[in-house]
Design a protein around this motif. Structure first.
Motif, PDB file in Angstrom:
ATOM      1  N   GLY A   1      18.065  -8.053  -8.712  1.00 29.54           N
ATOM      2  CA  GLY A   1      17.096  -9.658  -8.854  1.00 29.54           C
ATOM      3  C   GLY A   1      16.503 -10.059  -7.563  1.00 29.54           C
ATOM      4  N   ILE A   2      15.632  -8.420  -7.007  1.00 29.04           N
ATOM      5  CA  ILE A   2      15.184  -8.199  -5.479  1.00 29.04           C
ATOM      6  C   ILE A   2      14.009  -7.942  -5.925  1.00 29.04           C
ATOM      7  N   LEU A   3      12.732  -8.670  -5.697  1.00 33.43           N
ATOM      8  CA  LEU A   3      11.119  -7.772  -5.808  1.00 33.43           C
ATOM      9  C   LEU A   3      11.622  -6.972  -4.432  1.00 33.43           C
ATOM     10  N   VAL A   4      11.083  -5.642  -5.470  1.00 36.15           N
ATOM     11  CA  VAL A   4      11.194  -4.607  -4.096  1.00 36.15           C
ATOM     12  C   VAL A   4       9.577  -4.060  -4.522  1.00 36.15           C
ATOM     13  N   HIS A   5       8.960  -2.850  -3.703  1.00 33.60           N
ATOM     14  CA  HIS A   5       7.720  -2.339  -3.653  1.00 33.60           C
ATOM     15  C   HIS A   5       8.632  -0.592  -3.668  1.00 33.60           C
ATOM     16  N   LYS A   6       8.028  -0.524  -4.829  1.00 31.13           N
ATOM     17  CA  LYS A   6       9.007   1.010  -4.772  1.00 31.13           C
ATOM     18  C   LYS A   6       9.112   2.379  -4.147  1.00 31.13           C
ATOM     19  N   TYR A   7       6.931   2.198  -4.380  1.00 29.50           N
ATOM     20  CA  TYR A   7       6.352   3.136  -3.394  1.00 29.50           C
ATOM     21  C   TYR A   7       6.148   2.195  -1.566  1.00 29.50           C
ATOM     22  N   GLY A   8       7.079   1.500  -1.553  1.00 24.69           N
ATOM     23  CA  GLY A   8       6.526   1.491  -0.146  1.00 24.69           C
ATOM     24  C   GLY A   8       6.497  -0.086   0.226  1.00 24.69           C
ATOM     25  N   PRO A   9       5.945  -0.461   1.318  1.00 23.76           N
ATOM     26  CA  PRO A   9       5.558  -2.135   1.551  1.00 23.76           C
ATOM     27  C   PRO A   9       3.846  -2.438   1.073  1.00 23.76           C
ATOM     28  N   HIS A  10       3.527  -3.364   0.472  1.00 22.12           N
ATOM     29  CA  HIS A  10       1.986  -3.693  -0.192  1.00 22.12           C
ATOM     30  C   HIS A  10       1.973  -4.993   0.446  1.00 22.12           C
ATOM     31  N   ILE A  11       1.111  -5.220   1.519  1.00 23.27           N
ATOM     32  CA  ILE A  11       0.363  -6.517   1.894  1.00 23.27           C
ATOM     33  C   ILE A  11      -1.193  -6.805   1.664  1.00 23.27           C
ATOM     34  N   PHE A  12      -1.537  -7.578   1.059  1.00 26.29           N
ATOM     35  CA  PHE A  12      -2.723  -8.016   0.478  1.00 26.29           C
ATOM     36  C   PHE A  12      -3.257  -8.192   1.942  1.00 26.29           C
ATOM     37  N   HIS A  13      -4.756  -7.629   2.240  1.00 26.46           N
ATOM     38  CA  HIS A  13      -5.464  -7.987   3.173  1.00 26.46           C
ATOM     39  C   HIS A  13      -7.349  -7.553   3.046  1.00 26.46           C
ATOM     40  N   THR A  14      -8.137  -8.580   3.279  1.00 28.31           N
ATOM     41  CA  THR A  14      -9.037  -8.261   2.695  1.00 28.31           C
ATOM     42  C   THR A  14     -10.105  -9.575   3.872  1.00 28.31           C
ATOM     43  N   ASN A  15     -11.393  -8.473   4.578  1.00 23.29           N
ATOM     44  CA  ASN A  15     -12.092  -9.598   4.755  1.00 23.29           C
ATOM     45  C   ASN A  15     -13.526 -10.039   3.552  1.00 23.29           C
ATOM     46  N   SER A  16     -12.809  -9.857   2.733  1.00 26.86           N
ATOM     47  CA  SER A  16     -13.950  -9.722   1.813  1.00 26.86           C
ATOM     48  C   SER A  16     -13.755 -11.318   0.454  1.00 26.86           C
ATOM     49  N   GLN A  17     -14.476 -11.978   0.375  1.00 27.04           N
ATOM     50  CA  GLN A  17     -14.311 -12.840  -0.466  1.00 27.04           C
ATOM     51  C   GLN A  17     -14.109 -12.357  -1.231  1.00 27.04           C
ATOM     52  N   ASN A  18     -15.941 -11.748  -1.871  1.00 25.98           N
ATOM     53  CA  ASN A  18     -15.605 -11.683  -3.297  1.00 25.98           C
ATOM     54  C   ASN A  18     -14.905 -10.362  -4.018  1.00 25.98           C
ATOM     55  N   ILE A  19     -13.915  -9.614  -3.463  1.00 26.20           N
ATOM     56  CA  ILE A  19     -12.976  -8.674  -3.123  1.00 26.20           C
ATOM     57  C   ILE A  19     -11.541 -10.211  -3.872  1.00 26.20           C
ATOM     58  N   PHE A  20     -11.166 -10.775  -3.049  1.00 26.08           N
ATOM     59  CA  PHE A  20     -10.389 -11.518  -2.792  1.00 26.08           C
ATOM     60  C   PHE A  20     -10.595 -12.677  -4.869  1.00 26.08           C
ATOM     61  N   GLU A  21     -11.581 -13.190  -4.636  1.00 24.92           N
ATOM     62  CA  GLU A  21     -11.784 -14.472  -5.803  1.00 24.92           C
ATOM     63  C   GLU A  21     -11.435 -13.611  -7.341  1.00 24.92           C
ATOM     64  N   TYR A  22     -11.907 -12.050  -7.171  1.00 22.47           N
ATOM     65  CA  TYR A  22     -11.795 -11.290  -8.053  1.00 22.47           C
ATOM     66  C   TYR A  22     -10.721 -11.324  -8.317  1.00 22.47           C
ATOM     67  N   LEU A  23      -9.186 -11.028  -7.852  1.00 21.98           N
ATOM     68  CA  LEU A  23      -8.387 -11.369  -7.879  1.00 21.98           C
ATOM     69  C   LEU A  23      -7.764 -12.011  -8.424  1.00 21.98           C
ATOM     70  N   SER A  24      -7.954 -12.862  -8.062  1.00 19.43           N
ATOM     71  CA  SER A  24      -7.940 -14.515  -7.881  1.00 19.43           C
ATOM     72  C   SER A  24      -7.705 -14.571  -9.718  1.00 19.43           C
ATOM     73  N   GLN A  25      -8.068 -14.108 -10.622  1.00 21.72           N
ATOM     74  CA  GLN A  25      -8.731 -14.629 -11.534  1.00 21.72           C
ATOM     75  C   GLN A  25      -6.916 -14.126 -12.820  1.00 21.72           C
ATOM     76  N   PHE A  26      -6.175 -13.293 -11.746  1.00 21.61           N
ATOM     77  CA  PHE A  26      -5.265 -12.879 -12.209  1.00 21.61           C
ATOM     78  C   PHE A  26      -3.996 -13.362 -11.578  1.00 21.61           C
ATOM     79  N   THR A  27      -3.726 -14.183 -10.626  1.00 25.04           N
ATOM     80  CA  THR A  27      -2.984 -14.217  -9.549  1.00 25.04           C
ATOM     81  C   THR A  27      -3.150 -15.312  -9.096  1.00 25.04           C
ATOM     82  N   LYS A  28      -1.707 -15.871  -9.131  1.00 21.58           N
ATOM     83  CA  LYS A  28      -1.324 -17.011  -7.709  1.00 21.58           C
ATOM     84  C   LYS A  28      -1.505 -16.441  -6.353  1.00 21.58           C
ATOM     85  N   TRP A  29      -1.482 -16.867  -5.636  1.00 22.74           N
ATOM     86  CA  TRP A  29      -1.416 -15.857  -4.368  1.00 22.74           C
ATOM     87  C   TRP A  29       0.277 -16.987  -3.432  1.00 22.74           C
ATOM     88  N   ARG A  30       0.768 -16.277  -2.679  1.00 22.96           N
ATOM     89  CA  ARG A  30       1.910 -17.353  -1.263  1.00 22.96           C
ATOM     90  C   ARG A  30       1.062 -16.312  -0.297  1.00 22.96           C
TER      91      ARG A  30
END
Ligand code: FAD
Ligand code: UDP
Length: 364
Positions: free
Chosen positions: A49-78
């Motif tokens: 029951g532990i959430l794992v990344h099958k293909y190695g660790p993925h951490i989202f980071h960006t300096n682009s407000q536009n890209i962050f807002e685009y993805l924010s339509q599809f997820t909430k964030w931690r």
């Protein structure tokens, strides 16, 4: 009749599917040879029951407000700030190298100002910063280069840093302050319910059909479509016409341990020991609580699924030949890390896909 056959349901393919369906009213078939969407960002709950990344660790980071807002339509964030330790000389010290790294490693008590001078005294002069060795030795000198970068890079790429473009090790900065975050981008976060859930939302549109477990070559001759968007390896698309374009692969070894916390940081790098480069403990990334903890080791390999383009001059030359062919191929658009042979992070692939979307829709 589909307007687009999209090959690959990672960021490149999925973002284009979403934009073309939702913004341009196009009918899309997206195929992936794997049994799941999300490409290399795929995550899932394991048997404990532990959430794992099958293909190695993925951490989202960006300096682009536009890209962050685009993805924010599809997820909430931690909110999540990534931190990494390196195991060097029997100690665990922060990487990127910072003030604490040097003080801890050498038992010193330097200030930021003094560290600047210290770096200047050990740095090797370079007329031009051409390779991944130049980047590091010209900033922190040979000794720290040997301790933190040389062994890790040889393991990760099967090449000496002097054989790789500067951009590879330049991904990891050097700091004279105590900032021990791996990234300093203005947006750093993990999708609250995971990457795969975010992709389910991206692809949730009546104009998008998803076909998994399918190599596009098995279906392309009997599926009617107008144009193709391709996000697999570019050399495979052309049947390796100019020879194999090198991609670096990894083998992932997943384990679950019967302890609430396995290691003292989200990721620990092992530049000089073992065959693996790093160990990631997923609960740090996801914030999940569980009495057990899941980790993954990354073992670099030459053969296997392609994960990284290998940035060095001769590969850029070979890619150029494929790129020229790709540009002449009518009705097929190449996008993503494998198809454009670029060492891109997730946000950069989203940006590239949004740019291609604008190009496709401007022409119509
Ligand atoms: P992919 O995700 O590779 O998608 C391509 C898809 O095409 C695949 O699903 C593949 O199965 C499919 N495909 C290929 N050939 C065919 C075919 N013939 N028929 C059908 N389907 C096919 N980025 C970050 O921003 N932060 C990170 O922390 C980070 N960590 C990473 C760690 C690792 C170990 C790796 C390997 C990558 C990491 N990345 C990270 C990079 C990130 O994974 C990529 O930028 C991103 O996933 C690329 O998306 P893509 O759509 O271009 O390619
Ligand atoms: N690197 C290194 N030592 C480290 C961390 C990184 O030598 O402790 C070098 C290595 O060549 C690696 C590159 O810097 O491939 C980029 O590191 P990053 O963590 O960005 O790699 P990724 O997460 O993309 O695998």
């Amino acid at each position: 009749m589909f307007d687009y056959l999209i090959v690959g349901a990672g960021y490149a393919g999925s973002v284009l599917a979403e934009r073309l369906a939702r913004q341009a009213g196009k009918k899309i078939l997206i195929v992936d040879k794997r049994p799941h969407i999300a490409g290399n960002a795929y995550d899932h709950y394991n048997e404990d029951g532990i959430l794992v990344h099958k293909y190695g660790p993925h951490i989202f980071h960006t300096n682009s407000q536009n890209i962050f807002e685009y993805l924010s339509q599809f997820t909430k964030w931690r909110q999540y700030q990534h931190r990494v330790l390196a195991s060097v000389d029997g100690q665990l010290v922060p990487i990127p190298i910072n003030l604490n790294t040097v003080n801890q490693l050498y038992g010193l008590n330097l200030t930021s100002f003094e560290l600047n001078d210290w770096f200047a005294s050990v740095a090797e002069k370079r007329e031009r910063i051409r390779t991944s060795e130049d980047v590091v030795v010209s900033k922190v000198g040979r000794e720290l280069y040997e301790k933190f970068f040389r062994g890790y890079t040889c393991k990760q790429w099967g090449l000496d840093p002097s054989e790789l473009d500067a951009a590879v090790t330049a991904r990891v900065p050097t700091r004279t302050n105590r900032d021990d975050r791996y990234f300093t981008d203005s947006y750093q976060a993990m999708p609250l319910h995971g990457f795969t859930r975010m992709f389910e939302n991206i692809l949730d549109h009546p104009n998008i059909s998803v076909l998994l477990n399918t190599d596009y070559r098995e279906v392309k001759s009997f599926i009617p479509y107008r144009e193709m968007i391709y996000s697999g390896p570019v050399d495979e698309f052309f049947d390796l016409r100019f020879g194999k374009l090198p991609y670096r692969s990894l083998e992932f070894k997943h384990e679950t341990h019967d302890v609430p916390v396995y290691q003292s940081a989200p990721v620990i790098n092992y530049p000089n020991d073992y065959l693996y480069t790093r160990i990631t403990e997923f609960k740090y990334l996801t914030g999940q609580e569980n009495r057990k903890s899941s980790i993954v080791y990354e073992f670099p390999q030459a053969e296997g699924d392609p994960y990284y383009p290998v940035p060095r001059p001769e590969n850029a030359e070979l890619y150029k030949q494929y790129q020229a062919l790709a540009e002449q191929t009518e009705g097929v658009h190449f996008v993503g890390r494998l198809a454009t042979y670029r060492y891109y992070n997730m946000d950069q692939v989203v940006g590239q896909a949004l740019t291609l979307f604008r190009k496709l829709t401007d022409n119509n």
